[in-house]
Design an enzyme around this catalytic site. Structure first.
Site, short mmCIF file in Angstrom:
data_model
loop_
_atom_site.label_atom_id
_atom_site.label_comp_id
_atom_site.label_asym_id
_atom_site.label_seq_id
_atom_site.Cartn_x
_atom_site.Cartn_y
_atom_site.Cartn_z
N GLY A 16 -60.61 -10.47 -96.72
CA GLY A 16 -61.03 -9.23 -97.38
C GLY A 16 -62.54 -9.14 -97.49
N LYS A 17 -63.23 -9.78 -96.57
CA LYS A 17 -64.70 -9.76 -96.61
C LYS A 17 -65.24 -8.35 -96.42
CE LYS A 17 -64.90 -12.65 -93.24
NZ LYS A 17 -63.48 -13.00 -93.20
N GLY A 18 -64.53 -7.55 -95.60
CA GLY A 18 -64.98 -6.17 -95.35
C GLY A 18 -65.03 -5.40 -96.66
N GLN A 223 -64.56 -14.06 -89.79
CA GLN A 223 -63.64 -15.21 -89.82
C GLN A 223 -63.77 -15.98 -91.13
OE1 GLN A 223 -65.69 -15.10 -86.60
NE2 GLN A 223 -64.21 -13.57 -86.02
N THR A 300 -55.23 -7.53 -83.55
CA THR A 300 -54.13 -7.75 -82.60
C THR A 300 -52.79 -7.23 -83.09
OG1 THR A 300 -53.72 -9.91 -83.58
CG2 THR A 300 -55.22 -9.86 -81.69
P1 IMP Z 1 -61.20 -16.16 -80.92
O1 IMP Z 1 -62.18 -16.00 -82.02
O2 IMP Z 1 -60.74 -14.87 -80.33
O3 IMP Z 1 -61.68 -17.13 -79.87
O4 IMP Z 1 -59.87 -16.82 -81.53
C1 IMP Z 1 -59.86 -18.15 -82.02
C2 IMP Z 1 -59.02 -18.27 -83.28
O5 IMP Z 1 -59.68 -17.58 -84.34
C3 IMP Z 1 -57.63 -17.63 -83.16
O6 IMP Z 1 -56.72 -18.39 -83.93
C4 IMP Z 1 -57.84 -16.27 -83.78
O7 IMP Z 1 -56.64 -15.72 -84.27
C5 IMP Z 1 -58.79 -16.62 -84.89
N1 IMP Z 1 -59.60 -15.49 -85.33
C6 IMP Z 1 -60.68 -14.96 -84.71
N2 IMP Z 1 -61.18 -13.95 -85.42
C7 IMP Z 1 -60.44 -13.84 -86.51
C8 IMP Z 1 -60.50 -12.98 -87.68
O8 IMP Z 1 -61.37 -12.12 -87.83
N3 IMP Z 1 -59.53 -13.20 -88.61
C9 IMP Z 1 -58.59 -14.16 -88.48
N4 IMP Z 1 -58.50 -14.97 -87.45
C10 IMP Z 1 -59.43 -14.82 -86.47
#
Ligand code: IMP
Length: 427
Positions: A16-18, A223, A300
């Site tokens: 919920g950082k946004g 993240q 996603t």
């Molecule tokens: P990437 O960042 O697309 O390389 O994904 C690497 C891992 O980080 C995966 O498990 C993603 O689901 C997770 N991930 C990347 N960005 C987010 C985010 O904003 N929220 C939650 N998980 C993230």
């Protein structure tokens, strides 16, 4: 009151950082995104409208705020243009945006290779967002990446693109995949340069000038600490570091300017993608939390894995990121449960531990040790102060404060900006 606040996720992202950045942005002069790219999904809700940002900083809705995409980000110019178009179509036209000329640029082959590399891992997926984040950071460190500033110099851009394509097409050939042509990418990116060129600048200079003026600067992480390339559950992590410690390097400021760090933490835990998750739940409670919290990925659409709050994780985030305060998010989601659990330690091979093991097999063997607290039935979505909370909900907060030594500065009891309760003024 301090002038520079870092907002950092303390779990596996989606805390919920946004929302909380948007909340504090009311007081900010500058909002800086410092890492990651369009793998993030920051949801912001106000005036009955819901916006999902991916790479644009959360201050974009306020015309007076300078929004910076800093050098530590990986910027996908295609995504930035479509995010801007989506905002403009909804009436957000008056904004200030600055993109670092040193930020790594996501190229079309990065997302193709992200997907291909994941497919090659067979059953051992990382579960990436397939946005090309890992391959773009890899190219940055391999020194064959292109940067946003290259868009401003077509000849140099062409040279860098040719060099990168020589290597990338070799890899694509080896994988039996279609090669990419220089002309198509060059034409597409020069059109993007026309659209975005006016925003590209030296953002380190800008941020330092603002700091010197005494402006209030909010650093917005994407993240969470558990997805940090160094301190997370490697290899099930993203390819950058969301910790507050990464802010100086990722933005071009001195470490001493970071004077306040807010850890954003859900009242429970979620995770998307693969990897260990000791407090993971399944069954009725998981479904209850997932539905009430709308726990489906913004980028996603994947259902998120759900579990109880894990203080081993939170204390790990506190240590490696230096948290001064907590922001407790989605607190209203827990209403209606008979009891709520908090993980206070793990049991690993018969021994109690309170730090996170570094390897996946050990982490996978960790069994959560819980304290169980009474739940509360009341709807708390209209609560305006800590004192209005049911006693059991107050106790839940007090327990977190007691076991982490961090004060909860703010809590969120619903998605809207107005459903935010301040316990301590920090920015
Ligand atoms: P990437 O960042 O697309 O390389 O994904 C690497 C891992 O980080 C995966 O498990 C993603 O689901 C997770 N991930 C990347 N960005 C987010 C985010 O904003 N929220 C939650 N998980 C993230």
């Amino acid at each position: 009151m301090k002038n520079r606040l870092v907002v950092v996720g303390t779990q596996w992202g989606d805390e919920g950082k946004g929302k909380i950045t948007d909340y504090y942005a009311c007081n900010a002069d500058v909002v800086v995104r410092y890492q990651g790219g369009n793998n993030a999904g920051h949801t912001i809700t106000f005036d009955g409208q819901r916006f999902a940002l991916q790479s644009i900083p959360s201050g974009i809705f306020k015309p007076n705020i300078k929004n910076v995409m800093a050098n530590g980000m990986v910027v996908n110019p295609v995504s930035v243009v479509s995010e801007l178009e989506a905002l403009e179509n909804r009436g957000i036209k008056d904004y200030k945006l600055y993109i670092s000329n040193r930020a790594a640029m996501v190229m079309p082959y990065h997302s193709v290779l992200d997907g291909a590399m994941e497919a090659m891992k067979g059953g051992k997926l990382i579960g990436t967002t397939k946005k090309g984040i890992g391959p773009t950071y890899a190219d940055k460190y391999d020194r064959i990446g292109l940067r946003m500033g290259d868009l401003l110099d077509p000849e140099y851009f062409a040279m860098r693109l040719r060099d990168a394509l020589t290597e990338k097409n070799m890899i694509l050939r080896m994988l039996g995949m279609e090669e990419m042509t220089f002309d198509a990418i060059y034409t597409q990116y020069m059109a993007l340069a026309d659209r975005l060129g006016k925003y590209i600048c030296d953002t380190s200079v800008l941020i330092n000038e603002e700091i010197a003026k005494g402006s209030k600067v909010l650093f917005e992480g994407a993240q969470g600490v558990m997805l940090c390339i160094d301190h997370g559950t490697y290899p099930y992590v993203t390819s950058s570091s969301p910790t507050a410690a990464s802010v100086p390097q990722n933005t071009g400021i001195a470490p001493r300017y970071i004077d306040n760090v807010l850890g954003v933490c859900k009242a429970y835990t979620t995770r998307v993608g693969e990897g260990p998750f000791p407090t993971e739940l399944d069954g009725d409670i998981a479904n209850y939390i997932r539905e009430r919290g709308h726990e489906y990925g913004t980028v996603t659409g994947r259902p998120r894995r759900v579990g109880w709050l894990d203080l081993v994780v939170l204390n790990h985030a506190r240590r490696v990121s230096g948290l001064d305060y907590l922001s407790l998010m989605l607190f209203d989601v827990l209403s209606g449960l008979d009891t709520v659990k908090i993980c206070v330690a793990y049991e690993l091979d018969g021994k109690r531990i309170d730090i996170m093991p570094s390897t996946i097999p050990q982490f996978q063997r960790c069994k959560p040790v819980y304290v169980e607290l009474p739940g509360w039935k009341e709807d708390i979505t209209d609560v305006k102060s800590f004192n209005e909370l049911p006693e059991a909900a107050k106790n839940y907060i007090r327990k977190i404060e007691e076991l982490t030594g961090i004060k909860v500065a703010v809590m969120s009891v619903g998605p809207d900006r107005l459903q935010t309760v301040t316990l301590h003024d920090i920015f």
